[in-house]
Enzyme design. Structure first.
Site, PDB file in Angstrom:
ATOM      1  CG  ASP A   1      37.020  47.600  46.117  1.00  0.00           C
ATOM      2  OD1 ASP A   1      37.712  48.375  45.448  1.00  0.00           O
ATOM      3  OD2 ASP A   1      37.050  47.527  47.359  1.00  0.00           O
TER       4      ASP A   1
ATOM      5  CE  LYS B   1      41.814  47.400  47.934  1.00  0.00           C
ATOM      6  NZ  LYS B   1      41.721  48.291  49.098  1.00  0.00           N
TER       7      LYS B   1
ATOM      8  CG  MET C   1      39.934  38.619  52.607  1.00  0.00           C
ATOM      9  SD  MET C   1      40.757  40.229  52.557  1.00  0.00           S
ATOM     10  CE  MET C   1      40.875  40.606  54.312  1.00  0.00           C
TER      11      MET C   1
END
Length: 503
Positions: free
Chosen positions: A34, A56, A170
């Site tokens: 990732d 990602k 996030m």
């Protein structure tokens, strides 16, 4: 049938990568990784492993999750050892469970290697304990990411009633909504809160405020992703408990260019001082296939007066060939041994050999001049070393009348890491210092950064020859007082202190 390992890479600091994770990664045939995997971990991927970047990040996927799942299954069915390398922990908002569903369905064997997770480690690196019995008795981890056009599926009232520490992952782009949701659910607007950016790396930054002012302060200080939001009274402890930035090299990202087999000790010492270390070997050591000249020397080892080693690699190759040919080491009984410096001296000590001579300055010129002063002119000398060695060394010894056999035993190859764009790192100002331990590492670095304006590069160098090589490309060069790793690290510390004084 092969196998899949879901491996958590941790929050960024390579020192937080688990021992099991490192062991599994070292044996990988295929690595599916990732964008959030730290650079320090990416440089540990074996050079011969096949790489699949699924890239990602929140809202930006190079490959849909269902395709990632299928890639893991397909690669394992080909008989490969597949490592699915994820930032943080595979099961904490890492969609590891979805990947295991397909692997289970298709009968592909797998293991899970947990990783150090950012909601615990990043606050810790910022002096924030997520639990403290004087402030709270629980911690809650929530995703701050929501699908575009949809409302949060978060019970803010329930979170407020827990009276625990809240950690949102996030959540930077949704910070205003998160803080608003908590206040509307009854949280005191003066509740301490923090946003922590790029935690455990040289770019680590934090903003401590309250939930009513956090968005404004974060915008004012231009905080960037990746970042986490921490809400709770424990945030007030950061001023007293902050420790990471107090380390002498905290905030600096340093590139180390030694050969892979020598790099770990240097990197470890820099990390102990708080630096983020990018391990990118610019050269590799390859023993020559044809060792016939060295083998001829083995047949008459007891006839030499001096055996001269100019690098740790030279010692390694020499002893490897001794073992292959089953040469009795006792034939070296009357031979004196010279080592160019501390690293070479230590390699000899690992084999129970004490160097008879080490020069006052650890370079080939000084080795030649000072060793020559000890000779009568009748000596026979063997120098097993790199194919392109320092010519002055041989010239100085031959001036005395000594017979010198300069035998190449290995060659130096230049290499670069396809996962890290070194040129871009310097152009963006991401790297504060590069450490060079030989002229060949300078040349390897230049080859892998073709087109870079080298006046932007600050270089800490061991020895005059290394510094001269860096000077030739216009780098900002500094030389350690002694040609040792410890002295080189002291130099880097001094440079950082000097910069802080002037800023």
């Amino acid at each position: 049938m092969g196998k899949v390992w879901l491996v958590g890479a941790g929050p960024g600091d390579a020192g937080l990568f688990t021992l099991k994770g490192a062991d599994v990664l070292e044996k990988a045939d295929v690595v599916v990784y990732d964008s959030l995997v730290g650079q320090g971990i990416l440089t540990r991927i074996p050079p011969d492993a096949r790489l699949i970047n699924v890239g990602k990040r929140a809202g930006h996927h190079m490959m849909p999750q269902n395709m990632i799942n299928q890639v893991l299954a397909d690669e394992a069915k080909k008989g490969n050892r597949v490592v699915r390398l994820k930032g943080g922990d595979p099961f904490l908002f890492g969609r590891g469970g979805e990947e295991l569903e397909l692997l289970t369905k298709e009968g592909v064997p797998y293991e899970v290697v947990p990783g150090v997770t950012s909601p615990i480690s990043v606050p810790a690196y910022n002096g924030i304990p997520v639990t403290h019995r004087d402030f709270c008795s629980s911690v809650h981890i929530i995703t701050g990411h929501k699908r575009q056009g949809m409302e949060y599926d978060i019970d803010f009232k329930a979170l407020v009633h827990t009276k625990g520490t809240l950690v949102f992952l996030m959540g930077l782009t949704a910070m205003e909504d998160i803080c608003k949701g908590l206040m509307e659910a009854g949280m005191d607007p003066d509740m301490p809160a923090a946003v922590l950016s790029k935690g455990t790396t040289a770019g680590q930054r934090r903003v401590i405020a309250t939930i009513s002012t956090l968005k404004k302060e974060s915008d004012r200080q231009k905080i960037k992703t990746p970042a986490i939001i921490v809400v709770g009274k424990v945030c007030t402890l950061s001023e007293d408990f902050a420790w990471y930035e107090k380390l002498p090299l905290a905030g600096w990202k340093i590139l180390v260019t030694r050969p892979r087999e020598n790099i770990s000790r240097t990197a470890a010492k820099l990390r102990e001082k708080g630096a983020e270390v990018l391990e990118l070997p610019s050269i590799s050591i390859s023993p020559l296939e044809d060792q016939s000249r060295l083998q001829e020397a083995f047949a008459k080892l007891n006839t030499y007066d001096w055996l001269v080693f100019t690098s740790p690699a030279g010692v390694e190759v020499f002893w490897r060939e001794l073992g292959k040919k089953k040469v009795d080491i006792r034939c070296l009984g009357s031979v004196k041994i010279a080592a160019i410096g501390e690293g070479t001296k230590k390699k000899l000590l690992e084999r129970g050999i004490y160097a008879d001579f080490v020069p006052s300055v650890y370079d080939g010129d000084t080795l030649g001049k000072e060793l020559a002063s000890l000779l009568t002119g009748k000596e026979k000398i063997l120098i097993p070393r790199a194919m392109l060695g320092n010519k002055t060394l041989v010239e100085e010894l031959e001036k005395t009348g000594a017979s010198v056999e300069d035998v190449p035993t290995y060659e130096t190859d230049y290499q670069n890491c396809p996962l890290i764009d070194e040129k871009k790192e310097f152009e963006e100002g991401s790297i504060d210092m590069v450490v060079f331990t030989s002229a060949s590492t300078v040349k390897g670095f230049v080859k892998s950064t073709n087109g870079l304006d080298y006046s932007r590069v600050r270089a800490a160098c061991i020895g005059k020859q290394t510094k001269a090589a860096a000077d030739a490309y216009g780098m900002q060069t500094y030389m350690s007082e002694k040609a040792t790793i410890d002295s080189l690290i002291e130099l880097v510390e001094t440079l950082k202190r000097s910069e802080e004084k002037w800023n």
